[in-house]
Design a protein around this motif. Structure first.
Motif, mmCIF file in Angstrom:
data_model
loop_
_atom_site.group_PDB
_atom_site.id
_atom_site.type_symbol
_atom_site.label_atom_id
_atom_site.label_comp_id
_atom_site.label_asym_id
_atom_site.label_seq_id
_atom_site.Cartn_x
_atom_site.Cartn_y
_atom_site.Cartn_z
ATOM 1 N N TYR A 21 0.854 -1.186 0.000
ATOM 2 C CA TYR A 21 0.000 0.000 0.000
ATOM 3 C C TYR A 21 0.887 1.232 0.000
ATOM 4 O O TYR A 21 1.839 1.315 0.766
ATOM 5 C CB TYR A 21 -0.887 0.029 1.255
ATOM 6 N N ALA A 22 0.541 2.173 -0.845
ATOM 7 C CA ALA A 22 1.315 3.424 -0.926
ATOM 8 C C ALA A 22 1.027 4.282 0.289
ATOM 9 O O ALA A 22 -0.067 4.257 0.846
ATOM 10 C CB ALA A 22 0.946 4.178 -2.197
ATOM 11 N N GLY A 23 2.017 5.040 0.686
ATOM 12 C CA GLY A 23 1.870 5.954 1.813
ATOM 13 C C GLY A 23 1.446 7.330 1.344
ATOM 14 O O GLY A 23 1.472 7.637 0.154
ATOM 15 N N LYS A 24 1.049 8.141 2.307
ATOM 16 C CA LYS A 24 0.674 9.524 2.025
ATOM 17 C C LYS A 24 1.697 10.422 2.713
ATOM 18 O O LYS A 24 1.705 10.538 3.938
ATOM 19 C CB LYS A 24 -0.725 9.802 2.563
ATOM 20 N N PRO A 25 2.584 11.048 1.931
ATOM 21 C CA PRO A 25 3.591 11.935 2.546
ATOM 22 C C PRO A 25 2.915 13.100 3.272
ATOM 23 O O PRO A 25 1.942 13.667 2.790
ATOM 24 C CB PRO A 25 4.400 12.447 1.351
ATOM 25 N N GLU A 26 3.428 13.400 4.454
ATOM 26 C CA GLU A 26 2.890 14.513 5.239
ATOM 27 C C GLU A 26 3.672 15.777 4.944
ATOM 28 O O GLU A 26 4.855 15.722 4.634
ATOM 29 C CB GLU A 26 2.977 14.185 6.729
ATOM 30 N N LYS A 27 2.997 16.899 5.059
ATOM 31 C CA LYS A 27 3.656 18.188 4.871
ATOM 32 C C LYS A 27 4.187 18.633 6.227
ATOM 33 O O LYS A 27 3.449 19.165 7.051
ATOM 34 C CB LYS A 27 2.678 19.213 4.308
ATOM 35 N N SER A 28 5.446 18.349 6.473
ATOM 36 C CA SER A 28 6.067 18.731 7.736
ATOM 37 C C SER A 28 7.566 18.826 7.518
ATOM 38 O O SER A 28 8.097 18.287 6.553
ATOM 39 C CB SER A 28 5.739 17.706 8.824
ATOM 40 N N PRO A 29 8.276 19.490 8.436
ATOM 41 C CA PRO A 29 9.732 19.573 8.291
ATOM 42 C C PRO A 29 10.393 18.200 8.399
ATOM 43 O O PRO A 29 11.412 17.944 7.775
ATOM 44 C CB PRO A 29 10.176 20.469 9.439
ATOM 45 N N ASP A 30 9.785 17.298 9.203
ATOM 46 C CA ASP A 30 10.298 15.931 9.282
ATOM 47 C C ASP A 30 9.793 15.173 8.056
ATOM 48 O O ASP A 30 8.708 15.429 7.565
ATOM 49 C CB ASP A 30 9.770 15.217 10.532
ATOM 50 N N VAL A 31 10.565 14.253 7.591
ATOM 51 C CA VAL A 31 10.122 13.441 6.452
ATOM 52 C C VAL A 31 9.294 12.299 7.024
ATOM 53 O O VAL A 31 9.826 11.336 7.565
ATOM 54 C CB VAL A 31 11.323 12.912 5.645
ATOM 55 N N LYS A 32 7.958 12.437 6.946
ATOM 56 C CA LYS A 32 7.047 11.435 7.482
ATOM 57 C C LYS A 32 6.057 11.005 6.411
ATOM 58 O O LYS A 32 5.699 11.783 5.534
ATOM 59 C CB LYS A 32 6.253 11.997 8.659
ATOM 60 N N THR A 33 5.618 9.765 6.521
ATOM 61 C CA THR A 33 4.598 9.224 5.628
ATOM 62 C C THR A 33 3.576 8.496 6.476
ATOM 63 O O THR A 33 3.930 7.767 7.399
ATOM 64 C CB THR A 33 5.226 8.253 4.609
ATOM 65 N N SER A 34 2.296 8.694 6.179
ATOM 66 C CA SER A 34 1.219 8.030 6.911
ATOM 67 C C SER A 34 0.658 6.887 6.078
ATOM 68 O O SER A 34 0.603 6.966 4.847
ATOM 69 C CB SER A 34 0.081 9.010 7.203
ATOM 70 N N TYR A 35 0.215 5.833 6.777
ATOM 71 C CA TYR A 35 -0.388 4.673 6.126
ATOM 72 C C TYR A 35 -1.689 4.349 6.826
ATOM 73 O O TYR A 35 -1.792 4.442 8.046
ATOM 74 C CB TYR A 35 0.535 3.449 6.226
ATOM 75 N N PHE A 36 -2.691 3.969 6.049
ATOM 76 C CA PHE A 36 -3.960 3.521 6.605
ATOM 77 C C PHE A 36 -4.364 2.269 5.839
ATOM 78 O O PHE A 36 -4.504 2.304 4.621
ATOM 79 C CB PHE A 36 -5.038 4.600 6.463
ATOM 80 N N VAL A 37 -4.509 1.167 6.570
ATOM 81 C CA VAL A 37 -4.846 -0.111 5.944
ATOM 82 C C VAL A 37 -6.000 -0.734 6.717
ATOM 83 O O VAL A 37 -5.966 -0.769 7.949
ATOM 84 C CB VAL A 37 -3.637 -1.074 5.971
ATOM 85 N N GLN A 38 -7.015 -1.210 6.008
ATOM 86 C CA GLN A 38 -8.112 -1.938 6.630
ATOM 87 C C GLN A 38 -8.067 -3.377 6.133
ATOM 88 O O GLN A 38 -8.053 -3.620 4.929
ATOM 89 C CB GLN A 38 -9.462 -1.318 6.273
ATOM 90 N N ILE A 39 -8.043 -4.321 7.064
ATOM 91 C CA ILE A 39 -8.002 -5.741 6.741
ATOM 92 C C ILE A 39 -9.269 -6.386 7.305
ATOM 93 O O ILE A 39 -9.547 -6.239 8.507
ATOM 94 C CB ILE A 39 -6.757 -6.421 7.360
ATOM 95 N N PRO A 40 -10.050 -7.109 6.486
ATOM 96 C CA PRO A 40 -11.268 -7.761 6.992
ATOM 97 C C PRO A 40 -10.921 -8.994 7.829
ATOM 98 O O PRO A 40 -10.820 -10.104 7.328
ATOM 99 C CB PRO A 40 -12.025 -8.128 5.717
#
Length: 86
Positions: A21-40
């Motif tokens: 799953y691709a991440g969503k880069p956050e707009k911040s001075p730190d290089v961060k990426t958020s992930y959201f995954v739903q598994i049934p």
């Protein structure tokens, strides 16, 4: 950006996998990426598992992982709703 994949194991054997799953880069001075995954999880048999979270970063040819214990349990019985008090 980096991606994440999940591997589920039971008794030392792989039982399922999901992703990457691709991440969503956050707009911040730190290089961060958020992930959201739903598994049934209702499709998994009841029992104990190990979930391995793999983070894949192709830009730097790197992989990191963490293992997390996971227990799938029987859902609690539904309680009949009463309209008492109306």
């Amino acid at each position: 950006p980096a991606s994440v994949a999940l591997v589920f194991c039971r008794n030392g054997k792989k039982t399922a996998e999901a992703g990457p799953y691709a991440g969503k880069p956050e707009k911040s001075p730190d290089v961060k990426t958020s992930y959201f995954v739903q598994i049934p999880l209702e499709k998994f048999p009841i029992g104990r598992y190990t979930m391995q979270v793999n983070v894949l970063d192709p830009d730097f040819a790197r992989v990191a992982f963490a293992r997390v214990p996971l227990a799938i349990v029987k859902p609690p019985p539904r309680v009949a709703r009463t309209d008492a008090g109306k």
